[in-house]
Design a protein around this motif. Structure first.
Motif, short mmCIF file in Angstrom:
data_model
loop_
_atom_site.label_atom_id
_atom_site.label_comp_id
_atom_site.label_asym_id
_atom_site.label_seq_id
_atom_site.Cartn_x
_atom_site.Cartn_y
_atom_site.Cartn_z
N HIS A 221 0.81 -1.21 0.00
CA HIS A 221 0.00 0.00 0.00
C HIS A 221 0.85 1.27 0.00
O HIS A 221 0.54 2.24 -0.68
CB HIS A 221 -0.98 0.02 1.16
CG HIS A 221 -1.93 1.15 1.02
ND1 HIS A 221 -2.77 1.27 -0.07
CD2 HIS A 221 -2.10 2.29 1.73
CE1 HIS A 221 -3.43 2.40 0.00
NE2 HIS A 221 -3.04 3.05 1.08
N ARG A 224 2.09 1.70 -3.57
CA ARG A 224 1.04 2.20 -4.47
C ARG A 224 0.73 3.67 -4.16
O ARG A 224 0.49 4.46 -5.06
CB ARG A 224 -0.24 1.36 -4.29
CG ARG A 224 -0.15 -0.03 -4.90
CD ARG A 224 -1.38 -0.84 -4.52
NE ARG A 224 -1.39 -2.17 -5.13
CZ ARG A 224 -2.28 -3.11 -4.80
NH1 ARG A 224 -3.20 -2.88 -3.88
NH2 ARG A 224 -2.25 -4.29 -5.40
N GLU A 225 0.72 4.01 -2.86
CA GLU A 225 0.40 5.39 -2.48
C GLU A 225 1.45 6.35 -3.01
O GLU A 225 1.13 7.45 -3.45
CB GLU A 225 0.28 5.49 -0.95
CG GLU A 225 0.29 6.90 -0.37
CD GLU A 225 -0.78 7.84 -0.93
OE1 GLU A 225 -1.81 7.37 -1.44
OE2 GLU A 225 -0.56 9.07 -0.86
N VAL A 227 3.17 6.06 -5.72
CA VAL A 227 2.92 6.24 -7.15
C VAL A 227 1.67 7.11 -7.34
O VAL A 227 1.64 8.01 -8.18
CB VAL A 227 2.77 4.88 -7.88
CG1 VAL A 227 2.52 5.09 -9.37
CG2 VAL A 227 4.01 4.01 -7.68
#
Lengths: 242, 89
Positions: A221, A224-225, A227
């Motif tokens: 997570h 992804r955060e 990005v």
């Protein structure tokens, strides 16, 4: 650690031990297409190796670079990985997928090489993060107190249905996302590449990296955060330019 | 994480908590109670709805990104090394 020692540990976490030569019988636990590929690889079919290299080389280099911080060394690590794969195919028992096994070998070699190369690299190349302490999203974006404590103070601006397509079509947006991925600390980069880029199942990612599912999702997570945040910054820049 | 049951479905979850659970939620790696709790929150919170949608988009986008580190000459070098090794086997 030499290739034979590394690759005997097919099921990560298991102690190294001598394994029987299983080359004549592809493991039944593998899907049919993987059994066929394995049979071809064990017959030293160059075309089969070519396909395998084409499929995984980019992701292997990308991950190796996170550990060794130098392109040339990463290439050596990946080449060593392929050599170890060839030497150890007879000992591959099929308890994991072929991909999990190959990435496991690379990670082991990259970590080993990374430790030796570390003195030549800058601290930022090996940035780590504290899984317990670091919030995925900047805490200042949430209300700190009062009735709405813990709820958005500055929520993300919604993206429309066409945003992903537009991002992919924009060279600047693609560069921003790639830069964000390359800048990830190695622990975050490994999970993002394996899970999201390579599409490896969560359980297999945990096996390769020897982490728990909880660790996996905390890391995934945060990756992804970072990005998402890069995209958000890019989109804010576009809005300001209008 | 998949079996988390520390918070009842009737308790309210904050946006900050939803954010932390987003990737596990998207991968269906949360317990049934937590899943319902997040779904209820998402039904009422536009900010979290946008956030979860954006993380899902990022998850899908990174697979489609053209990779800048791939170099044909370099993978060709590896192919040749592999072929040479196979012939020596």
């Amino acid at each position: 650690m030499n290739a034979a020692t590394t690759t005997r540990r097919e099921s990560i976490g298991q102690s190294p031990r001598a394994l029987p030569n299983t080359s004549s019988v592809p493991p039944r636990s593998l899907p049919n297409d993987e059994q066929r590929l394995l049979a071809r690889l064990r017959q030293s079919d160059e075309q089969a190796f070519d396909e395998l290299v084409t499929k995984h080389h980019g992701a292997l280099i990308r991950m190796a670079m996170g550990h060794v911080g130098d392109r040339e060394v990463a290439e050596e690590v990946v080449q060593d990985t392929w050599m170890a794969v060839i030497e150890s195919l007879d000992r591959f028992e099929g308890r994991s997928s072929l991909r999990t096994w190959i990435f496991g070998i690379m990670i082991h070699k990259a970590k080993d090489r990374g430790v030796r190369e570390k003195r030549h690299t800058t601290f930022s190349d090996f940035e780590t993060f504290d899984e317990e302490q670091e919030d995925a999203v900047d805490p200042s974006r949430f209300h700190r107190s009062g009735e709405w404590a813990g709820h958005w103070a500055f929520p993300p601006q919604p993206w429309d249905d066409q945003t992903p397509e537009r991002l992919l079509a924009s060279q600047q947006a693609v560069q921003a996302m790639n830069r964000a991925i390359e800048a990830l600390p190695v622990t975050l980069k490994d999970v993002l590449i394996l899970r999201d880029v390579e599409g490896v199942e969560a359980k297999q990612v945990c096996d390769i990296l020897q982490i728990t599912e909880t660790n996996l999702y905390v890391r995934l997570h945060r990756a992804r955060e970072r990005v998402r945040r890069a995209v958000e910054t890019y989109l804010e820049g576009c809005q300001r330019a209008v | 994480m998949a079996h988390d049951a520390s918070q009842s479905v009737h308790e309210e979850i904050t946006c900050r908590e939803v954010v932390e659970w987003t990737s596990a939620y998207l991968d269906a790696h949360v317990g049934e109670d937590r899943k319902q709790q997040i779904a209820l929150h998402l039904a009422a919170c536009a900010g979290c709805g946008a956030y979860v949608g954006q993380i899902a988009s990022v998850r899908d986008l990174v697979r489609l990104l053209p990779q800048t580190v791939d170099s044909p000459s370099e993978s060709e070098q590896v192919r040749q090394a592999v072929a040479a090794k196979l012939r020596r086997q």
